[in-house]
Scaffold this motif. Structure first.
Motif, PDB file in Angstrom:
ATOM      1  N   GLN A 167      44.667 -18.253 177.122  1.00  0.00           N
ATOM      2  CA  GLN A 167      44.651 -17.714 178.480  1.00  0.00           C
ATOM      3  C   GLN A 167      45.041 -16.238 178.547  1.00  0.00           C
ATOM      4  OE1 GLN A 167      46.718 -20.084 177.222  1.00  0.00           O
ATOM      5  NE2 GLN A 167      48.513 -20.412 178.514  1.00  0.00           N
ATOM      6  N   HIS A 171      44.480 -20.938 182.840  1.00  0.00           N
ATOM      7  CA  HIS A 171      43.241 -20.183 182.627  1.00  0.00           C
ATOM      8  C   HIS A 171      43.270 -18.915 183.469  1.00  0.00           C
ATOM      9  CE1 HIS A 171      41.918 -22.183 186.335  1.00  0.00           C
ATOM     10  NE2 HIS A 171      40.735 -21.559 186.310  1.00  0.00           N
ATOM     11  N   CYS A 191      40.703 -15.548 185.155  1.00  0.00           N
ATOM     12  CA  CYS A 191      39.382 -15.035 185.497  1.00  0.00           C
ATOM     13  C   CYS A 191      39.493 -13.586 185.966  1.00  0.00           C
ATOM     14  CB  CYS A 191      38.727 -15.850 186.612  1.00  0.00           C
ATOM     15  SG  CYS A 191      38.360 -17.577 186.212  1.00  0.00           S
ATOM     16  N   CYS A 204      35.651 -15.919 183.005  1.00  0.00           N
ATOM     17  CA  CYS A 204      36.847 -16.757 182.888  1.00  0.00           C
ATOM     18  C   CYS A 204      37.110 -17.134 181.434  1.00  0.00           C
ATOM     19  CB  CYS A 204      36.690 -18.033 183.715  1.00  0.00           C
ATOM     20  SG  CYS A 204      36.466 -17.765 185.495  1.00  0.00           S
ATOM     21  N   TRP A 205      38.384 -17.393 181.126  1.00  0.00           N
ATOM     22  CA  TRP A 205      38.769 -17.778 179.777  1.00  0.00           C
ATOM     23  C   TRP A 205      40.061 -18.591 179.815  1.00  0.00           C
ATOM     24  CZ3 TRP A 205      39.122 -13.016 181.998  1.00  0.00           C
ATOM     25  CH2 TRP A 205      40.372 -12.382 182.027  1.00  0.00           C
ATOM     26  N   ASN A 208      40.051 -25.169 179.473  1.00  0.00           N
ATOM     27  CA  ASN A 208      38.763 -25.455 180.118  1.00  0.00           C
ATOM     28  C   ASN A 208      38.317 -26.911 180.010  1.00  0.00           C
ATOM     29  OD1 ASN A 208      36.440 -24.646 181.555  1.00  0.00           O
ATOM     30  ND2 ASN A 208      35.263 -24.437 179.665  1.00  0.00           N
ATOM     31  N   GLN A 265      36.688 -25.488 184.446  1.00  0.00           N
ATOM     32  CA  GLN A 265      37.175 -24.462 185.367  1.00  0.00           C
ATOM     33  C   GLN A 265      36.861 -23.040 184.906  1.00  0.00           C
ATOM     34  OE1 GLN A 265      39.048 -26.570 183.424  1.00  0.00           O
ATOM     35  NE2 GLN A 265      41.200 -25.938 183.445  1.00  0.00           N
ATOM     36  N   ALA A 266      36.552 -22.888 183.613  1.00  0.00           N
ATOM     37  CA  ALA A 266      36.199 -21.563 183.095  1.00  0.00           C
ATOM     38  C   ALA A 266      34.694 -21.394 182.906  1.00  0.00           C
ATOM     39  CB  ALA A 266      36.929 -21.303 181.775  1.00  0.00           C
ATOM     40  N   THR A 313      38.470 -23.467 190.009  1.00  0.00           N
ATOM     41  CA  THR A 313      38.309 -22.047 190.306  1.00  0.00           C
ATOM     42  C   THR A 313      37.430 -21.904 191.532  1.00  0.00           C
ATOM     43  OG1 THR A 313      38.398 -21.581 187.925  1.00  0.00           O
ATOM     44  CG2 THR A 313      37.561 -19.823 189.344  1.00  0.00           C
TER      45      THR A 313
END
Length: 324
Positions: A60, A78, A80, A89-90, A93, A97-98, A116
């Motif tokens: 993250q 995470h 974004c 995003c990263w 996950n 969500q990423a 997200t």
């Protein structure tokens, strides 16, 4: 953050509270413009781009390549950013969500625990974990802000504040509000800034919805179980305090070069140049700028009728002169 707090003042970025993962150990930053806090990691936007530090068990804090980022937002695990390519995003996950869906000119992004949300030209779009309906966006009328809590979201639109998702503590049951200007979400509670000040509702185990006396509040920000507001006296925090997250250190607000400390409502913060500072016009513009909004999204619905500085480009240029 979860059990910690960060604020941007004239000296740069100041963080306090829980520091198990080094999330309050601020690295060297260059011309900082925005900060976002997660569970155990922190990210900031400065001249070099997005810089993250703290807990990194899920990547993250490993910032990918970004093109001219303008906003960063953190969930628990995470992260974004909004850049020239859209939303990137990263990190954690498992719920997707990423995995960013197709977006049309995104303007803002906000993160929950496993989901997200983004605000784009079509409205609000959410993705990721949907156990509590947190990605089931209701009908909205011209949404202008989105804020995500752990398992619920709220949007500010033409009708006021609309919330959805987990509601076991009443965090999605919006009370009567008078011309709301901003909304911010914690783990199980929600706060809004309106013409009467700050109003909070939902889970209150730690007093997070017991708003203290505030003097002309102009911004509200919620952590998991605590809140902080910016008002005429500076930063005021309340709610859970077991890690010192509500113990505000000395902060400096100096906006000129004459070595004089100015009250945060001094004439220099008359952003729209109408002759006076107003927390719900000038203050909200500053808040939107800090969240990465630019162009028309920076000024929609908040420019006063007697403003002498009313164009987004002029306002952006003026704000840039105030930055340390």
């Amino acid at each position: 953050g979860t059990d910690y707090t960060c604020a941007l003042d004239d000296t740069g970025l100041v963080c306090w509270g829980e520091n198990l993962h080094g999330q309050t150990d601020v690295p060297t930053l260059s011309n900082l413009t925005q900060v976002s806090s997660g569970y155990g990691h922190t990210c900031a936007l400065d001249d070099t781009g997005v810089v993250c530090w703290g807990w990194n068990a899920f990547g993250q804090a490993d910032v990918p390549s970004l093109s001219n980022p303008t906003q960063v937002s953190l969930g628990d695990l995470h992260s974004c950013a909004l850049d020239d390519s859209g939303v990137v995003c990263w990190g954690f996950n498992p719920y997707g969500q990423a995995d960013v869906p197709s977006l049309s000119n995104p303007k803002q992004v906000s993160l929950g625990y496993g989901h997200t949300c983004a605000l784009d030209d079509t409205g609000v779009i959410c993705w990721g974990w949907n156990e509590y309906g947190e990605t089931d966006v209701p009908a909205l009328s011209n949404p202008m802000q989105i804020s995500s809590g752990a398992f619920h979201n709220c949007a500010l639109d033409d009708t006021g504040v609309i919330c959805w998702g987990l509601n076991e503590s009443g965090q999605a049951d919006v009370p009567s509000l008078s011309n709301p200007k901003q909304v911010s979400l914690g783990y199980g509670h929600t706060c809004a800034l309106d013409d009467t000040g700050v109003i909070c509702w939902g889970w209150n185990e730690y007093g997070e919805t017991d708003v203290p006396a505030l003097s002309n509040p102009m911004q509200i920000s919620s952590g998991d179980s605590h809140n902080c507001a910016l008002d005429d006296t500076g930063v005021v925090c309340w709610g859970e305090k077991d890690s010192g997250q509500t113990d505000v250190p000395e902060l400096s607000f100096t906006f000129d070069d004459d070595d004089t400390d100015n009250n945060v409502t001094s004439a220099v913060l008359d952003i729209d140049a109408n002759g006076s500072f107003d927390a719900l016009t000038d203050g909200l513009i500053i808040l939107r700028y800090a969240f990465g909004l630019r162009g028309q999204g920076l000024i929609d619905g908040v420019i006063s009728e007697d403003a002498m500085r009313a164009e987004a480009a002029d306002i952006e240029t003026y704000i840039e002169t105030l930055l340390p």
